[in-house]
Write a protein that holds these residues in place. Structure first.
Motif, mmCIF file in Angstrom:
data_model
loop_
_atom_site.group_PDB
_atom_site.id
_atom_site.type_symbol
_atom_site.label_atom_id
_atom_site.label_comp_id
_atom_site.label_asym_id
_atom_site.label_seq_id
_atom_site.Cartn_x
_atom_site.Cartn_y
_atom_site.Cartn_z
ATOM 1 N N ALA A 148 0.799 -1.383 -0.056
ATOM 2 C CA ALA A 148 -0.078 -0.500 0.552
ATOM 3 C C ALA A 148 0.849 1.253 -0.822
ATOM 4 C CB ALA A 148 -0.658 -0.283 1.783
ATOM 5 N N CYS A 149 2.419 1.663 0.998
ATOM 6 C CA CYS A 149 2.896 2.580 0.904
ATOM 7 C C CYS A 149 3.616 2.792 -0.962
ATOM 8 C CB CYS A 149 4.471 2.094 2.029
ATOM 9 S SG CYS A 149 3.274 2.591 3.075
ATOM 10 N N GLY A 150 3.320 1.978 -1.086
ATOM 11 C CA GLY A 150 4.502 1.979 -2.100
ATOM 12 C C GLY A 150 3.996 2.474 -3.797
ATOM 13 N N ILE A 151 2.189 1.718 -3.779
ATOM 14 C CA ILE A 151 1.578 2.652 -4.586
ATOM 15 C C ILE A 151 0.045 3.031 -4.596
ATOM 16 C CG2 ILE A 151 1.836 -0.467 -5.492
ATOM 17 C CD1 ILE A 151 -1.509 0.206 -4.353
ATOM 18 N N ALA A 152 0.254 3.993 -3.297
ATOM 19 C CA ALA A 152 -0.377 4.183 -3.644
ATOM 20 C C ALA A 152 -0.575 5.621 -3.702
ATOM 21 C CB ALA A 152 -0.653 4.742 -1.970
ATOM 22 N N HIS A 153 0.602 5.989 -4.695
ATOM 23 C CA HIS A 153 0.775 7.422 -5.409
ATOM 24 C C HIS A 153 -0.039 6.840 -6.820
ATOM 25 C CE1 HIS A 153 4.596 5.854 -5.771
ATOM 26 N NE2 HIS A 153 4.513 6.240 -6.718
ATOM 27 N N LYS A 154 -0.309 5.841 -7.136
ATOM 28 C CA LYS A 154 -0.833 5.206 -8.336
ATOM 29 C C LYS A 154 0.226 5.135 -9.883
ATOM 30 C CE LYS A 154 -5.247 6.778 -7.474
ATOM 31 N NZ LYS A 154 -5.553 4.518 -7.371
ATOM 32 N N PRO A 155 1.423 4.726 -8.925
ATOM 33 C CA PRO A 155 2.897 4.753 -10.504
ATOM 34 C C PRO A 155 2.786 3.966 -11.439
ATOM 35 C CG PRO A 155 2.994 3.330 -8.376
ATOM 36 C CD PRO A 155 1.666 3.934 -8.321
ATOM 37 N N LYS A 156 3.100 4.576 -12.559
ATOM 38 C CA LYS A 156 2.931 3.637 -13.949
ATOM 39 C C LYS A 156 3.834 2.991 -13.891
ATOM 40 C CE LYS A 156 1.702 7.996 -16.790
ATOM 41 N NZ LYS A 156 1.382 8.651 -17.358
ATOM 42 N N LEU A 157 4.712 2.546 -13.514
ATOM 43 C CA LEU A 157 6.273 0.958 -13.399
ATOM 44 C C LEU A 157 5.518 1.106 -12.086
ATOM 45 C CD1 LEU A 157 7.711 -0.183 -14.247
ATOM 46 C CD2 LEU A 157 10.021 1.290 -14.307
ATOM 47 N N ILE A 158 6.044 -0.042 -11.365
ATOM 48 C CA ILE A 158 5.644 -0.764 -10.350
ATOM 49 C C ILE A 158 6.366 -1.748 -9.927
ATOM 50 C CG2 ILE A 158 4.558 -1.506 -8.061
ATOM 51 C CD1 ILE A 158 2.299 -0.867 -9.624
ATOM 52 N N ILE A 159 8.198 -1.872 -9.367
ATOM 53 C CA ILE A 159 8.692 -2.983 -9.118
ATOM 54 C C ILE A 159 8.934 -4.021 -7.618
ATOM 55 C CG2 ILE A 159 11.024 -3.488 -8.709
ATOM 56 C CD1 ILE A 159 11.854 -0.761 -10.339
ATOM 57 N N PHE A 160 8.469 -5.042 -7.919
ATOM 58 C CA PHE A 160 7.985 -5.372 -6.718
ATOM 59 C C PHE A 160 9.291 -7.245 -5.989
ATOM 60 C CE2 PHE A 160 3.731 -5.142 -8.055
ATOM 61 C CZ PHE A 160 3.332 -4.492 -6.724
ATOM 62 N N ASP A 161 10.238 -7.019 -5.245
ATOM 63 C CA ASP A 161 11.013 -7.677 -4.714
ATOM 64 C C ASP A 161 11.201 -8.350 -3.550
ATOM 65 O OD1 ASP A 161 13.464 -8.246 -4.346
ATOM 66 O OD2 ASP A 161 14.842 -6.986 -3.315
ATOM 67 N N GLU A 162 10.819 -9.811 -4.857
ATOM 68 C CA GLU A 162 10.146 -10.620 -3.245
ATOM 69 C C GLU A 162 8.498 -10.323 -2.494
ATOM 70 O OE1 GLU A 162 11.290 -13.859 -3.263
ATOM 71 O OE2 GLU A 162 12.994 -13.488 -4.113
ATOM 72 N N PRO A 163 7.714 -9.692 -3.028
ATOM 73 C CA PRO A 163 6.841 -9.682 -2.035
ATOM 74 C C PRO A 163 6.068 -10.557 -1.272
ATOM 75 C CG PRO A 163 6.159 -9.515 -4.275
ATOM 76 C CD PRO A 163 7.883 -9.697 -4.368
ATOM 77 N N THR A 164 6.383 -11.623 -1.482
ATOM 78 C CA THR A 164 5.805 -12.974 -1.008
ATOM 79 C C THR A 164 6.318 -13.817 0.452
ATOM 80 O OG1 THR A 164 5.612 -14.918 -2.833
ATOM 81 C CG2 THR A 164 3.632 -13.051 -2.955
ATOM 82 N N VAL A 165 7.509 -12.897 0.547
ATOM 83 C CA VAL A 165 8.516 -14.433 1.571
ATOM 84 C C VAL A 165 7.995 -14.121 3.200
ATOM 85 C CG1 VAL A 165 10.626 -13.524 2.477
ATOM 86 C CG2 VAL A 165 10.482 -13.574 0.334
ATOM 87 N N ALA A 166 7.825 -15.088 3.132
ATOM 88 C CA ALA A 166 7.262 -15.637 4.588
ATOM 89 C C ALA A 166 6.074 -14.843 4.831
ATOM 90 C CB ALA A 166 8.574 -14.922 5.770
ATOM 91 N N VAL A 167 5.228 -15.000 3.926
ATOM 92 C CA VAL A 167 3.812 -15.290 4.133
ATOM 93 C C VAL A 167 2.580 -16.478 4.196
ATOM 94 C CG1 VAL A 167 3.925 -13.104 3.718
ATOM 95 C CG2 VAL A 167 2.897 -13.959 1.664
ATOM 96 N N ASP A 168 1.891 -16.089 5.050
ATOM 97 C CA ASP A 168 0.364 -17.087 4.172
ATOM 98 C C ASP A 168 0.002 -17.671 3.060
ATOM 99 O OD1 ASP A 168 -1.911 -16.286 4.542
ATOM 100 O OD2 ASP A 168 -0.853 -15.938 6.070
ATOM 101 N N PRO A 169 -0.420 -18.727 2.911
ATOM 102 C CA PRO A 169 -1.122 -19.332 1.214
ATOM 103 C C PRO A 169 -1.666 -17.820 0.980
ATOM 104 C CG PRO A 169 -0.469 -20.989 2.727
ATOM 105 C CD PRO A 169 -0.265 -19.654 3.497
ATOM 106 N N GLN A 170 -2.844 -17.996 2.572
ATOM 107 C CA GLN A 170 -3.793 -16.976 1.812
ATOM 108 C C GLN A 170 -3.036 -15.154 1.863
ATOM 109 O OE1 GLN A 170 -3.904 -18.824 4.694
ATOM 110 N NE2 GLN A 170 -5.979 -19.864 4.154
ATOM 111 N N SER A 171 -2.685 -14.993 2.249
ATOM 112 C CA SER A 171 -1.695 -13.995 2.250
ATOM 113 C C SER A 171 -1.034 -13.740 0.881
ATOM 114 C CB SER A 171 -1.235 -12.919 3.088
ATOM 115 O OG SER A 171 -1.533 -13.434 4.354
ATOM 116 N N ARG A 172 -0.393 -14.537 0.411
ATOM 117 C CA ARG A 172 0.055 -14.274 -1.043
ATOM 118 C C ARG A 172 -0.911 -14.295 -2.257
ATOM 119 N NH1 ARG A 172 4.470 -19.434 -1.844
ATOM 120 N NH2 ARG A 172 5.245 -18.228 -0.072
ATOM 121 N N ASN A 173 -2.007 -15.614 -1.615
ATOM 122 C CA ASN A 173 -2.628 -14.937 -3.107
ATOM 123 C C ASN A 173 -3.483 -13.967 -2.842
ATOM 124 O OD1 ASN A 173 -4.682 -16.780 -4.676
ATOM 125 N ND2 ASN A 173 -6.134 -16.000 -3.121
ATOM 126 N N ALA A 174 -3.790 -12.981 -2.105
ATOM 127 C CA ALA A 174 -4.657 -11.777 -2.261
ATOM 128 C C ALA A 174 -3.308 -11.083 -2.884
ATOM 129 C CB ALA A 174 -4.319 -11.575 -0.455
#
Length: 313
Positions: A148-174
């Protein structure tokens, strides 16, 4: 024809005698989800930091939105969102205040910023947690706050670096569903992960780098088709013998047959209906067999084939 959003040409970054990025080139087209993969120490993070002008580099050019990227290029940076592997939020601020702070770095108008913050909280499923401090959030909620902090300003280019590390399956799916939604809404995305199944699910194209170089580039289908092994068939065959193995090897597109306990593992280099041909041979020759399975190559197979199986630091 899609516009080129990111263009990296001949990028070189050295740390003393060590070459971290070695004449690396990359194009990212508008609307893509590009998977940037590589083993530990391959140069991915250094490349991203150079792309963002957080590191000075020794050679090459980085162009984003048709403009040269520089440390002071705030007009470009305002259109980029970054969600790094390490959660970067402010512990003394609550969820709403964190998102508002990071959004405020780019959006000055208070009314617009308030709208964007509320939309980011709703998008990441954090509205009911907006008064919580980060230390009261679970790992999955912290990851979603980071997004949310990284995308709130509605960027056109988004870089995700390992965003699902150490999260449960439900959070990963979300998180994955959220990334798909952002892309559908128009964002171009660069995605790094060691979870190959995520990359297969999300990415329209994949670049594999190692030792600072771009060593493979294509869709997942194109990369898989580069492998010699295109299908693996496993047959339970307790009464196998050299004659049976020889007969299986003579089947068109079978290039290797090896024993594994009571099973035979049959490798095929392409072709259609390989399983049918194997079963027909066994049936026609009255050879009894047990369970049978077939497996197509995965992106993980491609990754290991290209980068090797030795352990990395």
């Amino acid at each position: 024809m899609s516009q080129c959003v990111v263009e990296i040409e001949n990028l070189v970054k050295r740390y003393g005698d060590k070459v971290a990025v070695d004449h690396f080139s990359l194009n990212v087209n508008e609307g893509e989800i590009l998977g940037l993969l590589g083993p530990n120490g391959s140069g991915k993070t250094t490349t991203i930091n150079c792309l963002l002008s957080l590191l000075q580099y020794d050679k090459g050019t980085v162009t984003i939105f048709d403009k040269e990227m520089k440390p002071e290029a705030y007009d470009i940076k305002s259109q980029i969102g970054v969600v790094m592997q390490n959660v970067a939020v402010i512990d003394t601020l609550n969820v709403y205040e964190n998102v508002d702070f990071f959004c405020g770095l780019y959006i000055r108008d208070k009314a617009t910023r308030k709208q964007y913050v509320e939309e980011a909280l709703e998008f990441t499923g954090l509205t009911e947690y907006k008064k919580y401090k980060p230390k009261k959030l679970s790992g999955g909620l912290l990851r979603r706050l980071n997004i949310a902090c990284g995308i709130a300003h509605k960027p056109k280019l988004i870089i995700f670096d390992e965003p699902t590390v150490a999260v449960d399956p439900q959070s990963r799916n979300a998180i994955l569903e959220g990334i798909k939604k952002m892309n559908k809404d128009g964002a171009t995305i660069i995605y790094t992960s060691h979870y190959m199944e995520e990359v297969e699910e999300l990415c329209s194209r994949v670049v594999i780098m190692d030792h600072g170089k771009n060593i493979a580039n294509g869709t997942t289908s194109e990369l898989k088709s580069s492998l010699m092994n295109r299908e693996t068939i496993r047959v339970n065959l307790p009464n196998k013998n050299d004659e049976v193995i020889k007969g299986l090897k003579e089947i068109n597109h079978v290039y290797k047959v090896k024993e594994d306990g009571d099973d035979l593992v049959i490798k095929c280099d392409g072709g259609d209906h390989n399983l049918v041909h194997v079963l027909s041979y066994l049936t026609d020759n009255n050879i009894p067999f047990g369970h049978v399975s077939t497996e197509l190559p995965t992106l993980n197979d491609v990754f290991l084939e290209i980068t090797g199986k030795e352990l990395r630091d």
